[in-house]
Write an enzyme that holds these catalytic residues in place. Structure first.
Site, PDB file in Angstrom:
ATOM      1  N   GLY A 211       0.920  -1.238  -0.126  1.00 59.30           N
ATOM      2  CA  GLY A 211      -0.231   0.029   0.102  1.00 59.30           C
ATOM      3  C   GLY A 211       1.054   1.249  -0.007  1.00 59.30           C
ATOM      4  O   GLY A 211       2.067   1.098  -0.312  1.00 59.30           O
ATOM      5  N   ASN A 212       0.262   2.360   0.488  1.00 59.20           N
ATOM      6  CA  ASN A 212       1.011   3.717   0.560  1.00 59.20           C
ATOM      7  C   ASN A 212       0.259   4.571   1.511  1.00 59.20           C
ATOM      8  O   ASN A 212      -0.508   4.214   2.269  1.00 59.20           O
ATOM      9  CB  ASN A 212       0.956   4.274  -0.950  1.00 59.20           C
ATOM     10  N   TYR A 213       0.962   5.509   1.757  1.00 61.20           N
ATOM     11  CA  TYR A 213       0.598   6.420   2.980  1.00 61.20           C
ATOM     12  C   TYR A 213      -0.367   7.420   2.589  1.00 61.20           C
ATOM     13  O   TYR A 213      -1.066   8.230   3.572  1.00 61.20           O
ATOM     14  CB  TYR A 213       1.752   7.311   3.526  1.00 61.20           C
ATOM     15  N   ALA A 279      -4.471   7.304  -4.577  1.00 62.93           N
ATOM     16  CA  ALA A 279      -3.209   6.990  -4.935  1.00 62.93           C
ATOM     17  C   ALA A 279      -3.039   5.395  -5.135  1.00 62.93           C
ATOM     18  O   ALA A 279      -3.065   4.601  -4.001  1.00 62.93           O
ATOM     19  CB  ALA A 279      -2.273   7.140  -3.760  1.00 62.93           C
TER      20      ALA A 279
END
Length: 409
Positions: A211-213, A279
């Site tokens: 995943g990402n932030y 995102a």
């Protein structure tokens, strides 16, 4: 935003009545049409001839204008107006309005008014501070009236208080801001907007993911702004902790890129515009382990496969009557990369932000963006994300209305 607006100006018996001339002049200057209704006491401070000369309309004061049976209809005034402004408004008139004492044309017009009412109190500071006056103001406010706070001064006790009517230009600014906000709230009415927000999580096993932030704050701010302006919003949200506030937002929760692609594709056909703010993970594991992967050995090899490019797929499917907006989060060669995405994905414009702007982007409450289109580039300063959302939706409206976003090099 006062051009073409019809304003009933109520004037009462206050020494501040002379300022009503400045109010009229400013309203007319901004394009409004003004009809004055004045109390008998108000005419002791300023003459109807002066007011009529400024408005180019006869001043209304009495119920009956002649002894031939003609009369002034407070009901018609209530239906004619886009707003009623009572400035100055004395303590006596406040009390009558709060209690429904319709013993003059002004209060009768107020009680028949269908449009919003703005009240600018004007009186002695001690009189304004009296509990009875404050109770009347609270009651009028609870009825939905807009109270324009008076200016400060010093009470007889030496303490600071309020009472002196606000300055005419600031009073007119309040009306201007109200109509600007009202028009903004309807500017996207009837439009259907698709927005994607937040990250995607690509499962490795039942407890781990790629995943990402992304917090989703920017996408949610865009959804709230579109809904505030009257749009019907479909928000396809990745796994975030945020909640929607506006009832006009239909939220679809997804986890992976494939789920987001399917939800976005389903909503895009009926959309007038789409803003792809999510995102999205570029890769996903080729296989998802059915059980938690145990810590065995020193390394773990993952085979990743590309995720579909949602923006590119919607860009290919886009009709001539649809608008597609993308986002580009870059760490280097920002402008070049954003322009390539604009062309490659058939976007109408792209919002560029950079991780080199510390304190913006992921997890932050602020952002700093540039909007890139075929016409060029427009840069914005660092702002809270709800304000950034307003800038972006302003640009979207320009495109929806058939104009090119304003750009500067």
């Amino acid at each position: 935003m006062l051009k073409g607006k019809k304003i009933v100006l109520g004037i009462t018996g206050s020494i501040a009545a002379y300022k009503s001339c400045v109010i009229i002049r400013e309203l007319v200057k901004r394009g409004a049409e003004v009809q004055v209704v004045i109390t008998p006491a108000g005419k002791e401070f300023i003459t109807p001839i002066t007011l009529s000369a400024l408005t180019q309309k006869p001043v209304v004061s009495e119920f009956f204008s002649q002894r031939d049976g003609t009369w002034h209809s407070h009901v018609k005034l209530g239906l004619w107006a886009d707003a009623m402004l009572i400035a100055p408004c004395t303590a006596s008139t406040l009390g009558k309005m709060a209690s429904g004492v319709a013993d003059n044309m002004l209060v009768t017009t107020y009680l028949s008014m269908k449009a919003p009412v703005f009240i600018a109190p004007a009186m002695d500071l001690d009189m304004y501070a009296h509990p009875t006056t404050q109770q009347n103001l609270q009651r009028l406010s609870s009825f939905g009236n807009h109270i324009i706070e008076p200016q400060s001064g010093f009470l007889a006790s030496g303490l600071e208080g309020k009472g002196r009517m606000e300055e005419p230009d600031k009073i007119v600014d309040v009306l201007d801001a109200y109509f600007s906000e009202t028009e903004a709230e309807n500017s996207l009415r009837g439009k259907k907007i698709l927005i994607t927000a937040g990250p995607t999580y690509e499962k490795i096993d039942p407890v781990r993911f790629i995943g990402n932030y992304s917090s989703g704050k920017m996408g949610f701010a865009l959804a709230e702004e579109c809904a505030r302006r009257g749009a019907e919003v479909t928000l396809v949200a990745g796994p975030v902790s945020l909640k929607c506030q506006h009832p006009g937002i239909r939220r679809v929760d997804v986890e992976s890129c494939l789920e987001m692609r399917d939800a976005a594709a389903e909503a895009f056909g009926a959309a007038d515009a789409a803003i792809l703010c999510a995102a999205v993970a570029d890769f996903r594991p080729s296989n998802i382990a059915a059980q938690k992967i145990k810590h065995v050995g020193q390394t773990l090899d993952l085979h990743l496969v590309p995720n579909p490019d949602i923006a590119a797929q919607l860009g290919k499917a886009k009709r001539s009557d649809q608008i597609l907006v993308g986002f580009a989060l870059e760490t280097n060669d920002e402008l070049q990369n954003a322009q390539q995405k604009l062309e490659k994905k058939n976007l109408d414009f792209i919002v560029l932000n950079s991780l080199r702007n510390e304190g913006t982007c992921f997890q932050s409450d602020e952002n700093q963006v540039s909007i890139i289109s075929q016409a060029g580039r427009k840069d914005f300063g660092r702002k809270p994300k709800p304000e950034v959302a307003r800038d972006i939706i302003d640009e979207l409206q320009r495109v929806l209305h058939g104009s090119i976003p304003g750009c500067s090099s």
